[in-house]
Each structure stands twice: as C-alpha cells, then as structure tokens.
Write an enzyme that holds these catalytic residues in place. Structure first.
Site, PDB file in Angstrom:
ATOM      1  N   TYR A 176      -1.225   4.344  -2.758  1.00 58.43           N
ATOM      2  CA  TYR A 176      -1.580   5.450  -3.583  1.00 58.43           C
ATOM      3  C   TYR A 176      -2.785   5.145  -4.447  1.00 58.43           C
ATOM      4  CZ  TYR A 176       3.224   6.485  -2.269  1.00 58.43           C
ATOM      5  OH  TYR A 176       4.348   6.710  -1.553  1.00 58.43           O
TER       6      TYR A 176
ATOM      7  N   ASP B  52      -3.101  -1.259  -0.633  1.00 56.92           N
ATOM      8  CA  ASP B  52      -2.308  -0.442  -1.468  1.00 56.92           C
ATOM      9  C   ASP B  52      -2.345   0.793  -1.017  1.00 56.92           C
ATOM     10  OD1 ASP B  52      -1.130   0.589  -4.046  1.00 56.92           O
ATOM     11  OD2 ASP B  52      -3.166   1.568  -4.216  1.00 56.92           O
TER      12      ASP B  52
ATOM     13  N   SER C 263       2.925  -1.568  -1.258  1.00 57.86           N
ATOM     14  CA  SER C 263       3.001  -0.517  -2.186  1.00 57.86           C
ATOM     15  C   SER C 263       4.315  -0.570  -3.033  1.00 57.86           C
ATOM     16  CB  SER C 263       2.772   0.798  -1.400  1.00 57.86           C
ATOM     17  OG  SER C 263       3.044   1.770  -2.026  1.00 57.86           O
ATOM     18  N   ASN C 264       4.261   0.193  -3.960  1.00 57.45           N
ATOM     19  CA  ASN C 264       5.512   0.324  -5.012  1.00 57.45           C
ATOM     20  C   ASN C 264       6.276   1.344  -4.287  1.00 57.45           C
ATOM     21  OD1 ASN C 264       5.174  -1.390  -6.913  1.00 57.45           O
ATOM     22  ND2 ASN C 264       3.940   0.064  -8.377  1.00 57.45           N
TER      23      ASN C 264
ATOM     24  N   ARG D 267       0.491  11.372 -12.714  1.00 63.06           N
ATOM     25  CA  ARG D 267       0.130   9.992 -12.305  1.00 63.06           C
ATOM     26  C   ARG D 267       0.334   9.148 -13.241  1.00 63.06           C
ATOM     27  NH1 ARG D 267       0.333   6.300  -8.538  1.00 63.06           N
ATOM     28  NH2 ARG D 267      -1.599   5.015  -8.166  1.00 63.06           N
TER      29      ARG D 267
END
Length: 225
Positions: free
Chosen positions: A9, A7, A118-119, A41
């Site tokens: 972030y 990941d 990741s998104n 966030r």
C-alpha cells in the site's frame, strides 16, 4: 541473492486511487473527496499502530473499515451501508504504480525471491494483487496477519525472514513509507526507500540503506546484486 519484500500500500499500489470510487459514490466536490481520502489513509495507519500497541489485533480489512467510518464522520457524510462497503472495496482495486510489474520481473530474473510484505491480511492482499495484475509477478505474499500485529513491530519483519527461510539480514524491504523503512532497518533488514516526494527520513529508527524516487530505480540498484 536476497529475499526482496515489497510493501503493497503506497509502494506497489497507489492508495490515492480510491478517490475515483469515493467521488463516484459520494457525489461531492473533488476537494472534499481528497480530504476524505487523506483522513481515511491517515486513520488507517493510526488505527494499525493503536491496535498493535493496545494488543487488540483486528485484520487490516477491518482496520480499513474503521478508518473509513471515522473519515466519513469527520466530514458529516452518512452514506448507507451498501455504499460504505463499495467504497471500502476500492482497496481491492488500487492502481499499480508505473513500472511495478516490470520491476518485480527484473528482480526475479536477476535471481532474487520477490514477495509482498504488508499489513494487509492475506485475503485482502490476494484480491488486490490479482486485480492489479501483480500476482503472477510475485513469488509469494507475506502478511503481518501471521503474527497478529502490524509493521513496524519487529516481529513482522522477522516473520517475513522466517517465511522466506532466510536470515533477516539477507532480506530487504522496499517501501515508500519512511516509518516502515525505519522499522525494518532497526529490526535488521536491509532497506530501499522509494521516496517519491523527496521527504526527509524519519528522525528515529534506522535510516534507509538505499534511496530512490521510483520503482524502476529499485531494479536498477538491485538487479545486479
């Protein structure tokens, strides 16, 4: 050897490093900067869940902008459009966590295929990886954009396995986000949770296969696998 998916972030790069840009652009007290960052966030993640559940996909860069708009409105802050864009661009310049590059290198040297999962949409991830000095330490970048939804939807983890041309159960997610670990494990991936705050695991979804408190320990655990 396995495909190891990191990941980005909060795992390889510190999302709270946006506070430097927030403070400089907004010129407000540190306490308010922290509150804006925390809300930004939180809403960024919430909006990704909402987008997936509503089947109304937008790239993560746009999601990040929407979340920033909410955070600014929450605290009655109204900077101009140019300032808002400079703040959002802080996500292109996040600070890597200690040991990030070295961890990636150690795992690559041990024969693993090491990528980001990741998104973030591809352009967003490429900019950050370059700016953080991590791109040359990665074998590739895999984005949820490829299936137009977001983690923890199982299709994102399946997309990573397909991209790596490996069975899902020979891939491993490394993430600091407990919900991400629960999602990947439930989908069938092996998992390593970077639990820096020593939080409890999620009460739903799979529990982590491995748990460490920092990135170097990931390589200690897996470089000999």
């Amino acid at each position: 050897m396995t495909g190891i998916c990191f990941d980005m972030y909060g795992t390889l790069c510190d999302t709270s490093s946006v506070r430097t840009r927030l403070g400089a652009e907004l010129d407000v007290a540190d306490r308010l900067v922290a509150a804006v960052d925390d809300t930004w966030r939180r809403k960024q993640l919430q909006y990704s869940y909402q987008s997936a559940q509503m089947d109304d996909y937008e790239p993560f860069w746009e999601i990040t902008g929407h979340a920033l708009e909410y955070a600014l409105a929450q605290f009655d802050l109204d900077p101009d459009a140019a300032t808002r864009e400079r703040i959002r661009e802080a996500y292109d310049h996040l600070t890597p966590f200690a040991g990030a590059a070295e961890t990636l290198d150690r795992l690559s040297a041990a024969g693993h295929e090491v990528v980001v999962l990741s998104n973030g949409n591809p352009a967003m991830l490429e900019r950050l990886a370059e700016n953080a000095g991590l791109r040359s330490h990665l074998d590739g970048i895999v984005s949820a954009h490829g299936v137009r939804t977001f983690k923890p939807d199982p299709s994102v983890y399946e997309h990573a396995a397909e991209t790596l041309d490996r069975p899902l159960d020979t891939c491993r997610l490394v993430s600091s986000n407990a919900w991400d670990i629960a999602g990947a494990g439930t989908a069938g991936m092996a998992t390593t949770w970077v639990n820096r705050r020593r939080d409890p695991p999620e009460a739903i979804g799979a529990r982590p296969d491995h748990e460490v408190t920092g990135l170097p320990a990931v390589a200690d655990d897996l470089s000999s696998d």
